[in-house]
Design an enzyme around this catalytic site. Structure first.
Site, PDB file in Angstrom:
ATOM      1  CE  LYS A 118      -4.473  -1.463   1.298  1.00 17.23           C
ATOM      2  NZ  LYS A 118      -5.633  -1.424   2.129  1.00 17.23           N
TER       3      LYS A 118
ATOM      4  CE  LYS B 162     -11.346  -8.323  -5.857  1.00 18.15           C
ATOM      5  NZ  LYS B 162     -12.541  -7.521  -5.580  1.00 18.15           N
TER       6      LYS B 162
ATOM      7  CE  LYS C  16     -15.723  -2.125  -0.817  1.00 19.07           C
ATOM      8  NZ  LYS C  16     -14.292  -1.977  -0.518  1.00 19.07           N
TER       9      LYS C  16
END
Ligand code: ATP
Ligand code: MG
Length: 344
Positions: free
Chosen positions: A119, A208, A211
């Site tokens: 991240k 996949k 969101k």
């Protein structure tokens, strides 16, 4: 005897998708049905975790409530007496225990957390100490309630291991204070819920559905209107085979739609496949899929609208009072152990 605790959290960042519903909300509701009665279920929104990376803070408070409403609309029984739903920041002991645990956590072991490395690598200058430190907050989330089981994805295994390490180290130094959560392999066996459901992107079925994808057509949002949802299904990427087969390898787009059709209609996958096998009318098929999706959304959104902020907040406040009592008890044990309070 008090019940063992299963603890699970959901972060609120983006609008959830049909994949989040099928892959996360429904399994969580099933878990409640299966385990409530035997176990205590702590379901919380880690709102303090939600800004380890930048977010829009003006919507955080409401998004947190909305997220919980999605679970209720998915069938979570708010009034189940073994289930506690709460917001992390409403139980201040989470933050307080984090600080104490920080002082028994080594910089070296934290530097090995792969999720931090991943991240932080795409953010450079804006990497915060919060992002680095959040596994310790997660350890506090778990240890405050003596949770034995924490159903998480593989991406969180390392954080669960560090929780066990920190708790074991603390117990060795100060005597039995924390319940050690089960190992990741024992967790996986117990929950057995990560059975690999992976709803695909509508525009690129090799990937996949996510969101956070910026491609709006790739995902059905739970807030989509019937027209939006139908349009996305009708324009979903398929193939040039020309006949419907359940075949992830060669026809992932069609296969993904067959999967959505089976899951939302509650029919066995084999029955749905048999019904459409060999059919060459992709348009008719997509219409059938769109119809179940649209019907599902209409029912889901109607249930969602019925839940008021007031009733949700009332349940949250009752849970949060109980969680403050439980968490403060652990915190006091810890404060005594480290010498901040006199021994009992
Ligand atoms: P993001 O793009 O922000 O990572 P996401 O859609 O991948 O969002 P997460 O917040 O990472 O969602 O995960 C929330 C839950 O939804 C997890 O339990 C995860 O397993 C589940 N989930 C996410 N995507 C899918 C998918 N395509 N199929 C099934 N389950 C999914
Ligand atoms: Mg994700």
């Amino acid at each position: 005897m008090t019940k063992q605790v299963i603890l699970t959290g959901i972060r609120s960042n983006e609008e959830p998708t049909l994949a989040n519903y099928l892959g996360a909300f429904v399994p969580m509701v099933e878990m409640q049905k299966k385990f409530a009665g035997k176990y205590q279920i702590n379901m919380f929104v880690p709102d303090l975790h939600s800004f380890t990376t930048p977010i829009d803070h003006s919507t955080l408070y409401q998004n947190t409530l909305n997220n919980l409403k999605y679970f209720v609309a998915s069938g979570l029984d708010m009034n189940n007496s073994d289930t506690f739903i709460y917001r992390q920041s409403f139980v201040p002991a989470h933050s307080e225990l984090t600080w104490i645990l920080d002082c028994f956590t080594y910089f070296g072991e934290m530097s090995r957390m792969t999720q931090f490395k991943e991240k932080s690598s795409d953010q450079n200058d804006s990497v915060t100490v919060g992002l680095f430190n959040y596994p310790v907050l997660m350890a506090a989330d778990i240890l405050l309630y003596g949770a034995k089981y924490v159903p998480v994805g593989e991406d969180q295994f390392q954080h669960l291991e560090i929780t066990r390490d920190i708790a074991t180290r603390f117990n060795n130094k100060f005597g039995e204070t924390f319940v050690i959560p089960e190992s990741t392999s024992a967790q996986t066996q117990f929950i057995n819920r990560d059975s690999g459901l992976r709803i695909r992107s509508l525009t690129n079925p090799a990937k996949k559905m996510s969101k956070s994808s910026t491609d709006d057509k790739s995902k059905i949002l739970l807030v989509d209107t019937p027209e939006e949802a139908k349009q996305k299904i009708m324009s979903a990427t398929t193939d040039s085979v020309g006949a419907i087969h359940f075949d992830w390898e060669n026809q992932p787009g069609i296969t993904s739609l067959l999967q959505i059709l089976a899951l939302l209609s509650g029919k066995p996958q084999a029955d749905v496949n048999a019904e459409w096998e060999g059919n060459d009318k992709y348009g008719t098929f997509k219409n059938a899929v769109a119809e179940v999706v649209v019907n599902f959304l209409a029912e889901f959104q109607a249930r969602y609208k019925m839940i008021t902020d007031e009733e949700l907040v009332a349940k949250l406040e009752a849970s949060e009072a109980a969680m403050n009592t439980a968490a403060n008890k652990t915190l006091l044990d810890v404060q005594r152990a480290v010498g901040l309070r006199p021994k009992a």
